[in-house]
Design a protein around this motif. Structure first.
Motif, short mmCIF file in Angstrom:
data_model
loop_
_atom_site.label_atom_id
_atom_site.label_comp_id
_atom_site.label_asym_id
_atom_site.label_seq_id
_atom_site.Cartn_x
_atom_site.Cartn_y
_atom_site.Cartn_z
N UNK A 1 0.60 -1.26 0.06
CA UNK A 1 -0.12 0.07 -0.01
C UNK A 1 0.90 1.12 0.27
N UNK A 2 1.43 1.88 -1.31
CA UNK A 2 2.13 2.78 -1.12
C UNK A 2 1.49 3.71 -2.29
N UNK A 3 0.49 4.13 -2.54
CA UNK A 3 0.19 4.98 -3.50
C UNK A 3 0.14 6.28 -2.83
N UNK A 4 0.30 6.39 -1.56
CA UNK A 4 0.46 7.90 -0.97
C UNK A 4 1.92 8.32 -1.01
N UNK A 5 2.66 7.49 -1.68
CA UNK A 5 4.36 7.70 -1.82
C UNK A 5 4.45 8.08 -3.26
N UNK A 6 3.41 7.66 -4.23
CA UNK A 6 3.93 7.80 -5.82
C UNK A 6 4.15 9.27 -6.09
N UNK A 7 3.76 10.26 -5.35
CA UNK A 7 3.83 11.76 -5.67
C UNK A 7 5.23 12.28 -5.76
N UNK A 8 6.07 11.53 -5.32
CA UNK A 8 7.64 11.88 -5.35
C UNK A 8 8.00 11.85 -6.60
N UNK A 9 7.54 10.73 -7.42
CA UNK A 9 7.82 10.69 -8.65
C UNK A 9 7.57 11.63 -9.87
N UNK A 10 6.87 12.83 -9.26
CA UNK A 10 6.23 13.73 -10.08
C UNK A 10 7.63 14.85 -10.08
N UNK A 11 8.75 14.77 -9.43
CA UNK A 11 9.86 15.56 -9.47
C UNK A 11 10.52 15.29 -10.68
N UNK A 12 10.39 13.95 -11.29
CA UNK A 12 11.28 13.46 -12.40
C UNK A 12 10.55 13.07 -13.73
N UNK A 13 10.77 13.05 -14.80
CA UNK A 13 9.98 12.45 -15.94
C UNK A 13 9.71 11.10 -15.67
N UNK A 14 8.63 10.60 -15.61
CA UNK A 14 8.17 9.39 -15.49
C UNK A 14 7.12 8.80 -16.45
N UNK A 15 7.66 7.54 -16.89
CA UNK A 15 6.76 6.95 -18.06
C UNK A 15 6.04 5.67 -17.19
N UNK A 16 4.74 5.61 -17.36
CA UNK A 16 3.96 4.35 -16.90
C UNK A 16 3.72 3.55 -18.14
N UNK A 17 3.78 2.09 -18.46
CA UNK A 17 3.56 1.42 -19.29
C UNK A 17 2.83 0.34 -19.06
N UNK A 18 1.93 -0.30 -19.50
CA UNK A 18 0.83 -1.47 -19.30
C UNK A 18 0.25 -1.85 -20.53
N UNK A 19 0.10 -3.16 -20.66
CA UNK A 19 -0.76 -3.92 -21.60
C UNK A 19 -2.22 -3.79 -21.25
N UNK A 20 -3.33 -3.38 -22.31
CA UNK A 20 -4.44 -3.39 -21.71
C UNK A 20 -5.04 -4.82 -21.41
N UNK A 21 -4.41 -5.88 -21.73
CA UNK A 21 -5.00 -7.02 -21.38
C UNK A 21 -4.23 -7.81 -20.33
N UNK A 22 -3.53 -6.93 -19.51
CA UNK A 22 -2.73 -7.43 -18.37
C UNK A 22 -3.59 -7.90 -17.37
N UNK A 23 -3.42 -9.37 -17.13
CA UNK A 23 -4.24 -10.12 -16.30
C UNK A 23 -3.76 -10.29 -14.88
N UNK A 24 -2.59 -9.82 -14.64
CA UNK A 24 -1.97 -9.84 -13.36
C UNK A 24 -1.81 -8.56 -12.54
N UNK A 25 -1.64 -7.34 -13.18
CA UNK A 25 -1.69 -6.10 -12.79
C UNK A 25 -2.52 -5.24 -13.74
N UNK A 26 -3.70 -5.23 -13.76
CA UNK A 26 -4.42 -4.94 -14.84
C UNK A 26 -4.28 -3.29 -15.05
#
Length: 363
Positions: free
Chosen positions: A287-312
């Protein structure tokens, strides 16, 4: 074998048998169809390596690390160059550094990256790294391990951290523990097929032990079966066709070449069940969603497949929404192993991320 061991063994046999039935009567037929998908040019998975380095984590666990040094132009060698940009790749649960095959190939052969170093390492208890002490197979410890790797192989110069699945959780853990690094030493991040919490653990476990299909049985059985992990490993081998079909269905979205499925299945099946069990509890408590704002300090790319069955894909959309200025690449139809399945798209996004950091231009 003790009576208790025989009972557990019988239970495991029954579970594997049920899995085979549940996966469909034609498991063998599906296995053949997967094998027939092989292209003429089969990638040489597992062939890209460099001289290994051992980095000792803060609890004494030896980590297997490999560094691909940049080829520096002659004119740069004649003057004192600044430390190059280092890109560090952290792999996922029950995988190993070889999973980055296409990314490693890309950074080795593509021109235009400038003097970029790439670093690949096996997470503790995975691949060629040492086994973790009992109780230290946690996401928080993986964050500290990543810091140990940074300190050892990139003590100077800008760093970009790239994590897939559990590796992405590793990056988030580092951000939580050391926010001061981001915007200073760490100049960019990529979170691929991952999350910062809210996982259903059985989704992650299923490709490695396709004997259970819901969180309840998994949660009740995992700690008991861990104590008889050799029995479980034996039945994982017996049920290899079921496991391969499960890998094809759950790790990928498209009908990828059979060599891709077999490669991932080899990594999963070579991870001892004891290791699988040790890391398992950490996913439900993440449960670390409260900590992800730190990543706004740097360019951050989020990548995922739309049919990801494990981490949707919903996890990635939540990550992107919580990190101001981040980008989201949705690879339509791709599954959890998007780094293999859509490697060209992923590599292109990593190129854009490196350009966005400006670190290459500063060399």
């Amino acid at each position: 074998m003790s009576m208790r061991g025989r009972i557990l063994g019988a239970a495991t046999v029954g579970a594997v048998g049920l899995a085979a039935a549940g996966a469909g009567v034609g498991v063998t037929r599906q296995r053949r169809r997967i094998a027939e998908r092989a292209p003429g040019d089969v990638p040489a998975f597992g062939s890209l390596h460099s001289e290994p380095i051992t980095v000792v984590a803060d609890d004494g666990t030896p980590l297997h690390v490999e560094v691909d040094e940049p080829t520096t132009p002659a004119k740069s060698r004649r003057r004192k160059a600044k430390p190059p940009l280092t890109v560090i790749f952290a792999h996922g649960y029950a995988l190993e550094l070889d999973c980055w095959h296409f990314q490693r190939e890309h950074f080795r052969t593509e021109l235009g990256h400038g003097p970029v170093r790439t670093v690949y390492y096996d997470q503790r208890s995975h691949g060629r790294s040492g086994r973790s002490p009992m109780g230290n197979a946690t996401i928080d410890q993986l964050g500290r391990d990543l810091l140990s790797v940074i300190d050892a192989v990139a003590p100077e110069g800008p760093v970009v951290v790239v994590g897939h699945s559990m590796g992405g959780m590793t990056v988030v853990a580092l951000a939580e523990q050391h926010p001061e690094l981001f915007g200073d030493r760490v100049v960019g991040a990529a979170l691929i097929s991952t999350t910062a919490g809210g996982l259903e653990p059985s989704r992650i476990l299923f490709p490695m032990v396709p004997a259970w299909g819901s969180a309840g049985p998994v949660g009740r059985a995992i700690s008991t079966l861990a104590r008889t992990h050799k029995i479980v490993d034996g039945f994982r081998r017996v049920g290899k066709d079921v496991a391969l079909v499960a890998t094809a269905q759950l790790a990928f979205g498209d009908d990828v070449p059979g060599s891709y499925v077999e490669f991932v299945d080899r990594m999963l099946s070579s991870t001892p069940f004891e290791v699988v069990a040790e890391f398992f509890p950490g996913f439900s408590s993440l449960d670390k969603f409260d900590s992800i704002g730190v990543l706004a300090k740097v360019p951050t790319a989020v990548i995922c497949g739309t049919d990801d069955k494990l981490t949707s894909i919903g996890h990635s959309r939540k990550l992107q929404a919580g990190i101001d200025g981040s980008t989201l690449l949705e690879c339509h139809g791709a599954g959890h192993m998007v780094i293999l399945e859509r490697h060209s798209e992923v590599n292109g996004e990593l190129d854009r991320l490196l350009a966005a950091t400006g670190a290459e231009d500063a060399r």
